[in-house]
Structures are given as C-alpha cells and as structure tokens.
Design an enzyme around this catalytic site. Structure first.
Site, mmCIF file in Angstrom:
data_model
loop_
_atom_site.group_PDB
_atom_site.id
_atom_site.type_symbol
_atom_site.label_atom_id
_atom_site.label_comp_id
_atom_site.label_asym_id
_atom_site.label_seq_id
_atom_site.Cartn_x
_atom_site.Cartn_y
_atom_site.Cartn_z
ATOM 1 C CD GLU A 127 -2.880 -0.995 -0.163
ATOM 2 O OE1 GLU A 127 -3.168 0.115 -0.626
ATOM 3 O OE2 GLU A 127 -3.226 -2.058 -0.711
ATOM 4 C CD GLU A 181 -3.072 -3.442 -7.460
ATOM 5 O OE1 GLU A 181 -2.251 -3.788 -6.586
ATOM 6 O OE2 GLU A 181 -4.008 -2.671 -7.225
HETATM 7 ZN ZN LIG Z 1 -2.634 -2.867 -4.771
#
Ligand SMILES: [Zn+2]
Length: 260
Positions: A127, A181
């Site tokens: 994060e 991601e």
């Molecule tokens: Zn993520």
C-alpha cells in the site's frame, strides 16, 4: 422549415458543447492541481475517521502502528516527513489503503489474512508503494472525471449524493491499474525487506488470500487486485534479491520487534 431544422441542430450542438464545457470546468475546479487532490484526500480522511468505528483494542492499534513505522522509516525523506496516521478500523472486510498525506487505513479483517508481522508488513509495504509510486494521486485524477460527471448528474436530477459517498469515489473505490499492482508488489517487497521483514511472507500472504477466497466471496482486497497465482509466480524470482536486502537489514541491526 429547413431553417427551423438547422436551428434545432445548432441548438443541439451548442447544448452538447456547453455540457462538455461544464464537465471540464467541474473537473478543473475539483482536482486539476496537486493541492486540490490533496485537499480531497484530507476531507476523505476526516470523513473516514468520523464515520468508521475504530477497532477498540489499543494493543492491536499499537502493533499495526509499530509495523507501519518500521516501513515508513525506510522511505525517502520526503515521504518520512509526512504527518503519518495509522488507524485500525473495526471492519471485517480484509482491506487496507493509504491516502495522500500519509493516512493509513487498516480494516481489522485484514489481520485474519495477514496473520503474522511479516505478512502484515507485506500488505502495508504494498500500500505504501501505491503512494510513493504516484498511483494514489493518478487514481484520484482518473476518478475526478467520474466524480464531476456524477455531481453534475446529481445536480441535474436534484439528487444530492452524500458527502461520504462522494469522498469514497474520490479516494478509494476505483481499482488501481494492473501495471500499478505489479509495481506495488515489486516496490512493496523492497520496503519490507529493507525494514527487516521476511519477503517470503509476500508469497505466504497471497497463499492465505487464495485459501480464504475459496468457497466464498473473495475478500475485498482481492477484487481490486490481480489473481493470486499470477502474483505469487511474479514474486518468486524477486525473493533472492530481496532476501539479500533482508539479511543486510538484520546485519545493520534492523530487526523488527512488533508483536500482536
Ligand atoms: Zn494494490
């Protein structure tokens, strides 16, 4: 008759153009500048704190803060200098996120999946990477068009969206892009390893996510993230260089000491 028809066309074109203009204006007013984006995140954080129940166990709050602080301490100075806040909210959905300005939201539900300090460091490292790599900023900019359009639509139909709902659209609901991601996985593993957490926990975390999602509704954190198998496959070649960072951190005395 012919004249009338062309006037109608002209009217239609002008209406469409003014619609585009209004949407652009609204976007410009909402989030064109970095400052505007930051302001929207500050509002979102205040709303989150006002409306979400805080997890009542102070030991858990301390534990999560302890790991977050270890990770923050390996970030570049400009990031370290933010006014960080880390709060565990009482919410069963396994989720975690970071807002601009250094505000970390952790749902208590993520602790069932990330059930070791190393696994939680993997979640938080990931994060934090979304923040430092600029994904959080760019996601809000992508969201701002949708938000502007929906505010205009609400105004047109006389429906006023709740402030919370608007805030949620601004900050958290759009998924990150796929490439973001994988970037966050790569950078997140580096953060956790440099902070002395075992990078193998990245793979462990995703195995846990996978086990938990079988036979039931996938956890919220999964629905915005690529498939677990793909992520684990991509992480395995990264383990050797990251284990080196992890060993170096331990040799330099960076040995995590956060207990649940
Ligand atoms: Zn993520």
């Amino acid at each position: 008759m012919r004249f009338g028809r062309s006037r109608r066309w002209l009217f239609a074109i002008l209406t469409a153009l003014s619609g585009v203009l209004i949407v652009n204006l609204a976007q410009a007013q909402l989030f064109t500048t970095k400052k505007e984006v930051e302001r929207s995140h500050r509002t979102q954080w205040l709303l989150t704190k006002r409306h979400m129940p805080v997890y009542p166990d102070e030991r858990v709050q301390r534990y999560v803060r302890c790991i977050a602080n270890d990770l923050i301490s390996v970030l570049d100075e400009e990031w370290q200098a933010l006014n960080w806040e880390v709060i565990v909210f009482d919410d069963e959905s396994p989720n975690a996120s970071v807002l601009l300005g250094g505000k970390i939201t952790v749902h208590s539900g993520i602790l069932r999946v990330a059930d070791t300090p190393d696994a939680l460091a993997a979640v938080l490292g990931h994060e934090l990477a979304h923040l430092t790599e600029g994904h959080v900023m760019s996601r809000t900019r992508r969201a701002s068009g949708t938000t502007a359009a929906s505010i205009l639509a609400s105004a047109a139909t006389g429906i006023h969206r709740s402030v919370v709902e608007q805030g949620a659209m601004i900050g958290m609901q759009l998924p990150f892009q796929r490439g973001q991601e994988s970037d966050a996985d790569v950078v997140g593993l580096q953060y956790m390893s440099r902070a002395g957490y075992d990078p193998r926990a990245g793979v462990y975390l995703w195995q846990n996510m996978k086990d938990m999602s079988q036979g039931g509704r996938p956890p919220e954190w999964l629905s915005t993230h690529p498939r677990e198998d793909e992520r684990m496959d991509a992480m395995i070649p990264l383990l050797v260089p990251n284990l080196k960072l992890y060993n170096e951190a331990h040799e330099a005395g960076r040995i995590p000491n956060c207990s649940p």
